[in-house]
Design a protein around this motif. Structure first.
Motif, PDB file in Angstrom:
ATOM      1  N   SER A  73       0.828  -1.208   0.000  1.00 18.53           N
ATOM      2  CA  SER A  73       0.000   0.000   0.000  1.00 18.53           C
ATOM      3  C   SER A  73       0.859   1.254   0.000  1.00 18.53           C
ATOM      4  O   SER A  73       0.525   2.247  -0.654  1.00 18.53           O
ATOM      5  CB  SER A  73      -0.932   0.001   1.220  1.00 18.53           C
ATOM      6  N   ASN A  77      -0.531   2.965  -3.206  1.00 17.55           N
ATOM      7  CA  ASN A  77      -1.753   3.687  -2.885  1.00 17.55           C
ATOM      8  C   ASN A  77      -1.830   5.021  -3.627  1.00 17.55           C
ATOM      9  O   ASN A  77      -0.877   5.805  -3.609  1.00 17.55           O
ATOM     10  CB  ASN A  77      -1.824   3.937  -1.383  1.00 17.55           C
ATOM     11  N   ASP A  79      -3.447   7.843  -2.993  1.00 14.84           N
ATOM     12  CA  ASP A  79      -3.338   9.025  -2.133  1.00 14.84           C
ATOM     13  C   ASP A  79      -1.880   9.345  -1.815  1.00 14.84           C
ATOM     14  O   ASP A  79      -1.482  10.509  -1.767  1.00 14.84           O
ATOM     15  CB  ASP A  79      -4.113   8.812  -0.828  1.00 14.84           C
ATOM     16  N   ILE A  80      -1.094   8.307  -1.606  1.00 18.03           N
ATOM     17  CA  ILE A  80       0.333   8.510  -1.333  1.00 18.03           C
ATOM     18  C   ILE A  80       1.038   9.037  -2.576  1.00 18.03           C
ATOM     19  O   ILE A  80       1.911   9.909  -2.487  1.00 18.03           O
ATOM     20  CB  ILE A  80       0.972   7.205  -0.840  1.00 18.03           C
ATOM     21  N   SER A 119      -0.233  11.030   5.113  1.00 17.34           N
ATOM     22  CA  SER A 119      -0.836  10.121   4.139  1.00 17.34           C
ATOM     23  C   SER A 119      -0.383   8.691   4.376  1.00 17.34           C
ATOM     24  O   SER A 119      -1.192   7.753   4.347  1.00 17.34           O
ATOM     25  CB  SER A 119      -0.482  10.548   2.709  1.00 17.34           C
ATOM     26  N   ARG A 120       0.896   8.507   4.651  1.00 15.06           N
ATOM     27  CA  ARG A 120       1.421   7.168   4.897  1.00 15.06           C
ATOM     28  C   ARG A 120       0.853   6.560   6.180  1.00 15.06           C
ATOM     29  O   ARG A 120       0.471   5.393   6.219  1.00 15.06           O
ATOM     30  CB  ARG A 120       2.945   7.216   4.959  1.00 15.06           C
ATOM     31  N   VAL A 123      -2.825   5.611   5.618  1.00 10.59           N
ATOM     32  CA  VAL A 123      -2.975   4.403   4.812  1.00 10.59           C
ATOM     33  C   VAL A 123      -2.600   3.167   5.625  1.00 10.59           C
ATOM     34  O   VAL A 123      -3.302   2.150   5.603  1.00 10.59           O
ATOM     35  CB  VAL A 123      -2.122   4.502   3.530  1.00 10.59           C
ATOM     36  N   VAL A 127      -5.165   0.154   6.405  1.00  9.67           N
ATOM     37  CA  VAL A 127      -4.869  -1.228   6.012  1.00  9.67           C
ATOM     38  C   VAL A 127      -4.958  -2.152   7.228  1.00  9.67           C
ATOM     39  O   VAL A 127      -5.551  -3.232   7.163  1.00  9.67           O
ATOM     40  CB  VAL A 127      -3.476  -1.324   5.357  1.00  9.67           C
ATOM     41  N   LEU A 203      -6.968  -0.024  -1.002  1.00 10.56           N
ATOM     42  CA  LEU A 203      -5.848   0.597  -0.294  1.00 10.56           C
ATOM     43  C   LEU A 203      -4.503   0.191  -0.884  1.00 10.56           C
ATOM     44  O   LEU A 203      -3.545   0.968  -0.854  1.00 10.56           O
ATOM     45  CB  LEU A 203      -5.895   0.226   1.185  1.00 10.56           C
ATOM     46  N   THR A 204      -4.428  -1.026  -1.406  1.00 11.32           N
ATOM     47  CA  THR A 204      -3.174  -1.500  -1.977  1.00 11.32           C
ATOM     48  C   THR A 204      -3.079  -1.245  -3.475  1.00 11.32           C
ATOM     49  O   THR A 204      -2.117  -1.677  -4.122  1.00 11.32           O
ATOM     50  CB  THR A 204      -2.995  -3.002  -1.709  1.00 11.32           C
TER      51      THR A 204
END
Length: 220
Positions: A73, A77, A79-80, A119-120, A123, A127, A203-204
């Motif tokens: 992720s 991901n 978003d990341i 963000s990390r 996520v 997860v 998510l991944t």
């Protein structure tokens, strides 16, 4: 001074609050602008993962499947990716900032770095939560399936006893109702499991239809 305007805009977009500067009396000496050397040269070369890395707190859960999912992720991901792209763009602007622009550039860069870290963390937390939900639903589904077999065996035996006159119809109806409720609970828990798995897929960065949750997780 177009770069200065750009940095100011980036500071606003990344949520950076720049303190209001009060007008100083004319008799006070002006504060000298920071020197160019104060801008870290690492900004030009550091990767997003270096400036926005997170401590792998999830490793304390001792689940290798979860570890792999979080690593995937953090790599895939969307978003990341967006946060990293914004950070790279602001880093490039900050690296070329003039001395009198560095205060605003530094604030904008710091905000972008914080956003990448957040963000990390978000996520990784999402997860872990979805994975825990999936594993819990998995275990509950197994227990309910076992109960389904037992209730079905019970209703079968009671049917035979009723035909033989060894029990009454109310006892059989109660057993049949328990079997129905167990089947409904199994259906609901399967839906919960599938929802958690679909969330892990998103998510991944994998299409839900292509995502398979590995077996034998050690979360519980």
């Amino acid at each position: 001074m177009w770069r200065f305007s750009t940095c100011c805009l980036l500071a606003v977009l990344t949520g950076c609050a720049t303190p209001n500067v009060q007008e100083q009396p004319s008799e006070k000496p002006a504060v000298p602008a920071p020197q160019a050397a104060n801008l870290p040269t690492a900004w030009k070369h550091a990767t997003a993962s270096e400036t926005a890395a997170t401590t792998p707190w999830w490793e304390a859960l001792n689940d290798s499947v979860l570890d792999d999912l979080i690593v995937q992720s953090l790599t895939s991901n969307p978003d990341i990716h967006i946060a990293d792209a914004r950070l790279s763009e602001i880093r490039g602007i900050a690296a070329d900032a003039d001395p009198d622009e560095q205060a605003v550039a530094s604030a904008a860069l710091n905000a972008a770095e914080q956003d990448a870290r957040a963000s990390r963390l978000a996520v990784a937390h999402a997860v872990t939560t979805a994975y825990a939900d999936a594993r819990l639903a998995e275990k509950r589904k197994g227990l309910l399936q076992q109960r389904m077999r037992l209730t079905h065996d019970l209703t079968t035996r009671l049917n035979r006893k009723l035909q033989a006159g060894l029990t009454n119809s109310r006892t059989l109806r109660d057993a049949e109702q328990t079997e129905i409720e167990t089947h409904q609970a199994t259906t609901r828990i399967h839906h919960d499991f599938q929802q958690a798995v679909n969330q892990l897929a998103l998510l991944t960065g994998v299409a839900p239809i292509e995502f398979k949750l590995p077996a034998n997780g050690d979360f519980f």
